[in-house]
Design a protein around this motif. Structure first.
Motif, PDB file in Angstrom:
ATOM      1  N   ALA A  46       3.992  -4.457 -13.469  1.00  0.00           N
ATOM      2  CA  ALA A  46       3.226  -4.400 -14.711  1.00  0.00           C
ATOM      3  C   ALA A  46       2.009  -3.507 -14.573  1.00  0.00           C
ATOM      4  O   ALA A  46       1.432  -3.079 -15.575  1.00  0.00           O
ATOM      5  N   LEU A  47       1.630  -3.217 -13.333  1.00  0.00           N
ATOM      6  CA  LEU A  47       0.476  -2.356 -13.099  1.00  0.00           C
ATOM      7  C   LEU A  47       0.841  -0.881 -13.225  1.00  0.00           C
ATOM      8  O   LEU A  47       0.013  -0.012 -12.942  1.00  0.00           O
ATOM      9  N   GLY A  48       2.045  -0.583 -13.628  1.00  0.00           N
ATOM     10  CA  GLY A  48       2.454   0.801 -13.821  1.00  0.00           C
ATOM     11  C   GLY A  48       2.535   1.551 -12.507  1.00  0.00           C
ATOM     12  O   GLY A  48       3.081   1.067 -11.525  1.00  0.00           O
ATOM     13  N   GLY A  49       1.959   2.760 -12.472  1.00  0.00           N
ATOM     14  CA  GLY A  49       2.028   3.585 -11.268  1.00  0.00           C
ATOM     15  C   GLY A  49       0.985   3.248 -10.230  1.00  0.00           C
ATOM     16  O   GLY A  49       0.872   3.940  -9.211  1.00  0.00           O
ATOM     17  N   GLN A  50       0.212   2.169 -10.446  1.00  0.00           N
ATOM     18  CA  GLN A  50      -0.828   1.824  -9.491  1.00  0.00           C
ATOM     19  C   GLN A  50      -0.220   1.280  -8.211  1.00  0.00           C
ATOM     20  O   GLN A  50       0.540   0.326  -8.230  1.00  0.00           O
ATOM     21  N   ASN A  51      -0.563   1.901  -7.060  1.00  0.00           N
ATOM     22  CA  ASN A  51       0.020   1.478  -5.784  1.00  0.00           C
ATOM     23  C   ASN A  51      -1.006   0.844  -4.866  1.00  0.00           C
ATOM     24  O   ASN A  51      -0.808   0.777  -3.660  1.00  0.00           O
ATOM     25  N   LEU A  77      -4.929  -5.332  -0.324  1.00  0.00           N
ATOM     26  CA  LEU A  77      -5.242  -4.500  -1.478  1.00  0.00           C
ATOM     27  C   LEU A  77      -6.090  -3.327  -1.010  1.00  0.00           C
ATOM     28  O   LEU A  77      -7.151  -3.515  -0.414  1.00  0.00           O
ATOM     29  N   ASP A  78      -5.606  -2.118  -1.241  1.00  0.00           N
ATOM     30  CA  ASP A  78      -6.359  -0.915  -0.889  1.00  0.00           C
ATOM     31  C   ASP A  78      -7.291  -0.595  -2.050  1.00  0.00           C
ATOM     32  O   ASP A  78      -6.945   0.166  -2.954  1.00  0.00           O
ATOM     33  N   ALA A  79      -8.459  -1.187  -2.009  1.00  0.00           N
ATOM     34  CA  ALA A  79      -9.347  -1.102  -3.158  1.00  0.00           C
ATOM     35  C   ALA A  79      -9.887   0.303  -3.368  1.00  0.00           C
ATOM     36  O   ALA A  79      -9.989   0.779  -4.487  1.00  0.00           O
ATOM     37  N   ASP A  94     -11.203   9.515   5.479  1.00  0.00           N
ATOM     38  CA  ASP A  94     -11.747   8.653   4.423  1.00  0.00           C
ATOM     39  C   ASP A  94     -11.504   7.200   4.820  1.00  0.00           C
ATOM     40  O   ASP A  94     -10.384   6.695   4.692  1.00  0.00           O
ATOM     41  N   PRO A  95     -12.532   6.517   5.312  1.00  0.00           N
ATOM     42  CA  PRO A  95     -12.349   5.121   5.717  1.00  0.00           C
ATOM     43  C   PRO A  95     -11.834   4.278   4.556  1.00  0.00           C
ATOM     44  O   PRO A  95     -12.366   4.358   3.438  1.00  0.00           O
ATOM     45  N   GLY A  96     -10.786   3.507   4.790  1.00  0.00           N
ATOM     46  CA  GLY A  96     -10.194   2.699   3.723  1.00  0.00           C
ATOM     47  C   GLY A  96     -10.884   1.365   3.584  1.00  0.00           C
ATOM     48  O   GLY A  96     -11.218   0.699   4.570  1.00  0.00           O
ATOM     49  N   SER A 131     -13.486   7.086  -6.935  1.00  0.00           N
ATOM     50  CA  SER A 131     -12.779   6.057  -6.180  1.00  0.00           C
ATOM     51  C   SER A 131     -13.408   4.686  -6.332  1.00  0.00           C
ATOM     52  O   SER A 131     -13.329   3.858  -5.437  1.00  0.00           O
ATOM     53  N   LEU A 132     -14.067   4.437  -7.451  1.00  0.00           N
ATOM     54  CA  LEU A 132     -14.625   3.120  -7.727  1.00  0.00           C
ATOM     55  C   LEU A 132     -13.540   2.240  -8.336  1.00  0.00           C
ATOM     56  O   LEU A 132     -12.615   2.730  -8.976  1.00  0.00           O
ATOM     57  N   ALA A 133     -13.668   0.943  -8.143  1.00  0.00           N
ATOM     58  CA  ALA A 133     -12.643   0.023  -8.637  1.00  0.00           C
ATOM     59  C   ALA A 133     -13.273  -1.255  -9.147  1.00  0.00           C
ATOM     60  O   ALA A 133     -14.338  -1.670  -8.671  1.00  0.00           O
ATOM     61  N   HIS A 134     -12.605  -1.868 -10.128  1.00  0.00           N
ATOM     62  CA  HIS A 134     -12.991  -3.187 -10.627  1.00  0.00           C
ATOM     63  C   HIS A 134     -11.733  -4.049 -10.634  1.00  0.00           C
ATOM     64  O   HIS A 134     -10.759  -3.740 -11.314  1.00  0.00           O
ATOM     65  N   LEU A 135     -11.772  -5.108  -9.858  1.00  0.00           N
ATOM     66  CA  LEU A 135     -10.604  -5.963  -9.657  1.00  0.00           C
ATOM     67  C   LEU A 135     -10.930  -7.387 -10.046  1.00  0.00           C
ATOM     68  O   LEU A 135     -11.953  -7.934  -9.648  1.00  0.00           O
TER      69      LEU A 135
END
Length: 396
Positions: A55-60, A109-111, A165-167, A317-321
């Motif tokens: 349901a998240l589409g192309g988000q990996n 989760l790779d935020a 790029d540190p994950g 590369s900011l995220a809101h989860l």
């Protein structure tokens, strides 16, 4: 008595959303919301209570896992909901039990990634605070400032390139929320099993930022920083810079050891100040976030904002989860309208018959007796009149 229910009224309601993820430049993706209502006779539902990662589409950012979102609403003004995320092998539990998920392996989760490409060595400020005597000694050795700054910049560039790029990751077991409500009140809670936030740096390895509590308090804040990562970076730079300075200062005599230390500390101080925004706030996490209103509650197990204080530094590369959002109420039972029968008169009037059946056999309201008495009285009066008339004739 009669009851008049409002068939369109909402007697009870609840909803659940397992997961929502928003990354800069890609917009928000979520699993949809499963919402149920009950009007006192029928429960209606919108959405699905069998969400999929797709349901998240192309988000990996999420590679695998089990999602749960479910809700119930009953005609007796009670409702319940639960939602969450767990790793592979998790079991979905029926709503109302307090848990939506049980067991399963952890899920990562790779935020986001941390971008250090903007870190640079500013030559103009490199020797700020360095004693003038040491600068003079540097000149006596035939070394220019660029002879020192260039090797330092190259060492910094090589190290950052090696780091990549540190994950930034979230390692989660089962993260879920639940709630219940009736006509008077609503309550909810959250739980997190085997969960932590960490960062992976190729030259350092995994550095744990925070271990998340299993049973968090209401609206518990968890602020993480990069102190451990920054210390590791600075230690690696110190080694790199020492090698670089040894080469740059080779022509100088041993009296320049103090200069090497001063230059090294100055350079590291500049880089540390550029990393400061990351240290201040890498992850802004709220656990068991709750919003309440009379008879209603919304609970979110985990609300995480990645790098909220470093937007200018990172440049993306900011995220809101959000994981596990459950809402219950407000609920209200059907209102009943009662109509009372009209009161009886205190002294009802006697009924007067309009038809008298022969023999009075079927009339039972008590009138027959009164009519018989009146008839006898009339006959008696008539008889008395006849007798008087006969006596008058005899006298005449």
């Amino acid at each position: 008595m009669s009851a008049a229910p409002a068939s369109a009224a909402t007697v009870s309601q609840a909803s659940a959303t397992a997961l929502s993820l928003e990354l800069a430049g890609t917009g928000a993706r979520d699993t949809g919301t499963y919402a149920v209502t009950n009007n006192g006779s029928t429960e209606s539902a919108e959405g699905t209570n069998e969400p999929l990662i797709t349901a998240l589409g192309g988000q990996n950012a999420i590679h695998a896992g089990t999602l749960a979102q479910d809700a119930v609403a009953t005609k007796d003004a009670t409702s319940a909901a639960c939602s969450g995320l767990a790793g592979d092998g998790a079991t979905v539990v029926a709503v109302g039990s307090g848990d939506c998920l049980s067991g399963g392996d952890n899920i990562s989760l790779d935020a986001a990634s941390l971008d250090f490409s903007d870190v640079e060595l500013v030559s103009s400020g490199l020797f700020q605070g360095v004693d003038q005597q040491l600068i003079a000694a540097l000149k006596e050795a035939g070394l220019s400032q660029t002879a020192v700054t260039d090797p330092l910049s190259k060492a910094l560039e090589d190290l950052l390139a090696a780091m990549g790029d540190p994950g930034l990751h979230l390692d989660l077991g089962a993260v879920q929320s639940s709630c219940t409500a009736d006509k008077d009140k609503a309550s909810g809670d959250s739980s997190l099993a085997n969960s932590r936030a960490y960062i992976t740096v190729p030259t350092v390895g995994d550095v744990t930022l925070v271990d998340l509590p299993v049973d968090p308090a209401v609206n518990q804040k968890v602020v993480t920083d990069l102190t451990g990562v920054t210390d590791a970076i600075l230690d690696a730079l110190r080694t790199q810079f020492t090698k670089a300075l040894n080469g740059a200062l080779a022509p100088a005599n041993g009296g320049l050891d103090q200069l090497q230390t001063q230059v090294l500390d100055t350079a590291l101080g500049q880089i540390e100040s550029q990393l400061a925004p990351l240290e201040e706030n890498v992850l802004d996490i709220t656990l068991n976030a709750q919003r309440t209103s009379p008879g209603a509650i919304t609970v979110t197990a985990l609300d995480a904002k990645v790098l909220p204080a470093a937007q200018e530094f990172v440049g993306g590369s900011l995220a809101h989860l959000t994981i596990g959002t459950s809402s219950c109420g407000p609920n209200s039972p059907i209102t009943k309208t009662v109509t009372k029968n009209p009161p009886k008169a205190a002294n009802p009037p006697a009924s007067v018959p309009t038809v008298v059946t022969a023999g009075m056999e079927s009339y039972d309201d008590g009138s027959a007796g009164r009519i018989a008495l009146v008839t006898l009285l009339l006959l008696a009066a008539a008889g008395a009149g006849v007798a008087t008339y006969v006596r008058m004739l005899r006298r005449g």
